[in-house]
Design a protein around this motif. Structure first.
Motif, PDB file in Angstrom:
ATOM      1  N   VAL A  46      11.183  -1.018   4.895  1.00  0.00           N
ATOM      2  CA  VAL A  46      10.228  -0.025   5.385  1.00  0.00           C
ATOM      3  C   VAL A  46      10.153  -0.097   6.903  1.00  0.00           C
ATOM      4  O   VAL A  46      10.487  -1.108   7.507  1.00  0.00           O
ATOM      5  N   GLY A  47       9.683   0.988   7.511  1.00  0.00           N
ATOM      6  CA  GLY A  47       9.615   1.061   8.963  1.00  0.00           C
ATOM      7  C   GLY A  47       8.309   0.582   9.555  1.00  0.00           C
ATOM      8  O   GLY A  47       8.177   0.522  10.769  1.00  0.00           O
ATOM      9  N   ALA A  48       7.344   0.253   8.720  1.00  0.00           N
ATOM     10  CA  ALA A  48       6.039  -0.190   9.225  1.00  0.00           C
ATOM     11  C   ALA A  48       6.185  -1.519   9.957  1.00  0.00           C
ATOM     12  O   ALA A  48       7.104  -2.294   9.682  1.00  0.00           O
ATOM     13  N   THR A  49       5.263  -1.771  10.888  1.00  0.00           N
ATOM     14  CA  THR A  49       5.342  -3.008  11.665  1.00  0.00           C
ATOM     15  C   THR A  49       4.203  -3.983  11.384  1.00  0.00           C
ATOM     16  O   THR A  49       4.312  -5.149  11.724  1.00  0.00           O
ATOM     17  N   ASP A  50       3.109  -3.526  10.794  1.00  0.00           N
ATOM     18  CA  ASP A  50       2.022  -4.446  10.451  1.00  0.00           C
ATOM     19  C   ASP A  50       1.972  -4.584   8.930  1.00  0.00           C
ATOM     20  O   ASP A  50       2.334  -3.673   8.193  1.00  0.00           O
ATOM     21  N   TRP A  51       1.542  -5.759   8.467  1.00  0.00           N
ATOM     22  CA  TRP A  51       1.662  -6.040   7.039  1.00  0.00           C
ATOM     23  C   TRP A  51       0.857  -5.092   6.147  1.00  0.00           C
ATOM     24  O   TRP A  51       1.342  -4.723   5.076  1.00  0.00           O
ATOM     25  N   PRO A  52      -0.363  -4.644   6.531  1.00  0.00           N
ATOM     26  CA  PRO A  52      -1.037  -3.694   5.639  1.00  0.00           C
ATOM     27  C   PRO A  52      -0.253  -2.389   5.480  1.00  0.00           C
ATOM     28  O   PRO A  52      -0.159  -1.848   4.374  1.00  0.00           O
ATOM     29  N   SER A  53       0.324  -1.903   6.562  1.00  0.00           N
ATOM     30  CA  SER A  53       1.125  -0.676   6.485  1.00  0.00           C
ATOM     31  C   SER A  53       2.391  -0.895   5.663  1.00  0.00           C
ATOM     32  O   SER A  53       2.854   0.011   4.967  1.00  0.00           O
ATOM     33  N   ILE A  54       2.946  -2.085   5.728  1.00  0.00           N
ATOM     34  CA  ILE A  54       4.112  -2.422   4.911  1.00  0.00           C
ATOM     35  C   ILE A  54       3.751  -2.323   3.429  1.00  0.00           C
ATOM     36  O   ILE A  54       4.499  -1.743   2.638  1.00  0.00           O
ATOM     37  N   VAL A  55       2.589  -2.859   3.058  1.00  0.00           N
ATOM     38  CA  VAL A  55       2.133  -2.773   1.668  1.00  0.00           C
ATOM     39  C   VAL A  55       1.916  -1.309   1.282  1.00  0.00           C
ATOM     40  O   VAL A  55       2.355  -0.864   0.224  1.00  0.00           O
ATOM     41  N   GLU A  56       1.250  -0.567   2.150  1.00  0.00           N
ATOM     42  CA  GLU A  56       0.973   0.845   1.859  1.00  0.00           C
ATOM     43  C   GLU A  56       2.259   1.634   1.642  1.00  0.00           C
ATOM     44  O   GLU A  56       2.358   2.429   0.701  1.00  0.00           O
ATOM     45  N   GLN A  57       3.245   1.414   2.510  1.00  0.00           N
ATOM     46  CA  GLN A  57       4.511   2.142   2.369  1.00  0.00           C
ATOM     47  C   GLN A  57       5.274   1.697   1.123  1.00  0.00           C
ATOM     48  O   GLN A  57       5.806   2.521   0.387  1.00  0.00           O
ATOM     49  N   THR A  58       5.340   0.391   0.906  1.00  0.00           N
ATOM     50  CA  THR A  58       6.085  -0.135  -0.235  1.00  0.00           C
ATOM     51  C   THR A  58       5.495   0.345  -1.558  1.00  0.00           C
ATOM     52  O   THR A  58       6.227   0.709  -2.478  1.00  0.00           O
ATOM     53  N   MET A  59       4.175   0.360  -1.634  1.00  0.00           N
ATOM     54  CA  MET A  59       3.499   0.763  -2.867  1.00  0.00           C
ATOM     55  C   MET A  59       3.247   2.264  -2.920  1.00  0.00           C
ATOM     56  O   MET A  59       2.698   2.761  -3.898  1.00  0.00           O
ATOM     57  N   ASP A  60       3.621   2.974  -1.852  1.00  0.00           N
ATOM     58  CA  ASP A  60       3.412   4.417  -1.762  1.00  0.00           C
ATOM     59  C   ASP A  60       1.941   4.770  -2.012  1.00  0.00           C
ATOM     60  O   ASP A  60       1.615   5.666  -2.794  1.00  0.00           O
ATOM     61  N   LEU A  61       1.066   4.025  -1.338  1.00  0.00           N
ATOM     62  CA  LEU A  61      -0.375   4.233  -1.493  1.00  0.00           C
ATOM     63  C   LEU A  61      -0.800   5.467  -0.713  1.00  0.00           C
ATOM     64  O   LEU A  61      -0.374   5.663   0.432  1.00  0.00           O
TER      65      LEU A  61
END
Length: 104
Positions: A46-61
């Motif tokens: 994923v392209g996110a740089t902070d861990w909460p955004s990584i979770v959001e992108q990975t889980m498609d929240l």
């Protein structure tokens, strides 16, 4: 008894995410996840740089998920307290993430 996270690394991240949204994630875990963010992003693609955004992108929240979790926690607390039960944020987190993982 099997560890909750055995073979389920995303579940650990998701539990931490929910606790973070509630303002209840311990500082040590938060610092560790922040330090691991580049590795997590690369591993999860994923392209996110902070861990909460990584979770959001990975889980498609959806964008409203974070606020919905906070609202659900408030409702859970109120319901538990009305029954004379002390609300447990870990119980709430596990219920929330188990439901989310089960939906996927």
């Amino acid at each position: 008894m099997a560890n909750r996270y055995d073979g389920r690394p995303m579940l650990r991240l998701l539990d931490s995410y929910v606790l973070d949204r509630l303002g209840l994630l311990d500082a040590t875990t938060a610092r560790g996840l922040a330090a691991q963010a580049p590795t997590l992003a690369q591993a999860l693609g994923v392209g996110a740089t902070d861990w909460p955004s990584i979770v959001e992108q990975t889980m498609d929240l959806p964008p409203e998920f974070s606020g919905a979790v906070v609202e659900a926690w408030a409702q859970f607390r109120e319901a538990q307290q009305s029954r004379g039960i002390t609300p447990d944020p870990i119980e709430f987190t596990h219920l929330t993430t188990d439901h989310l993982i089960g939906d996927r």
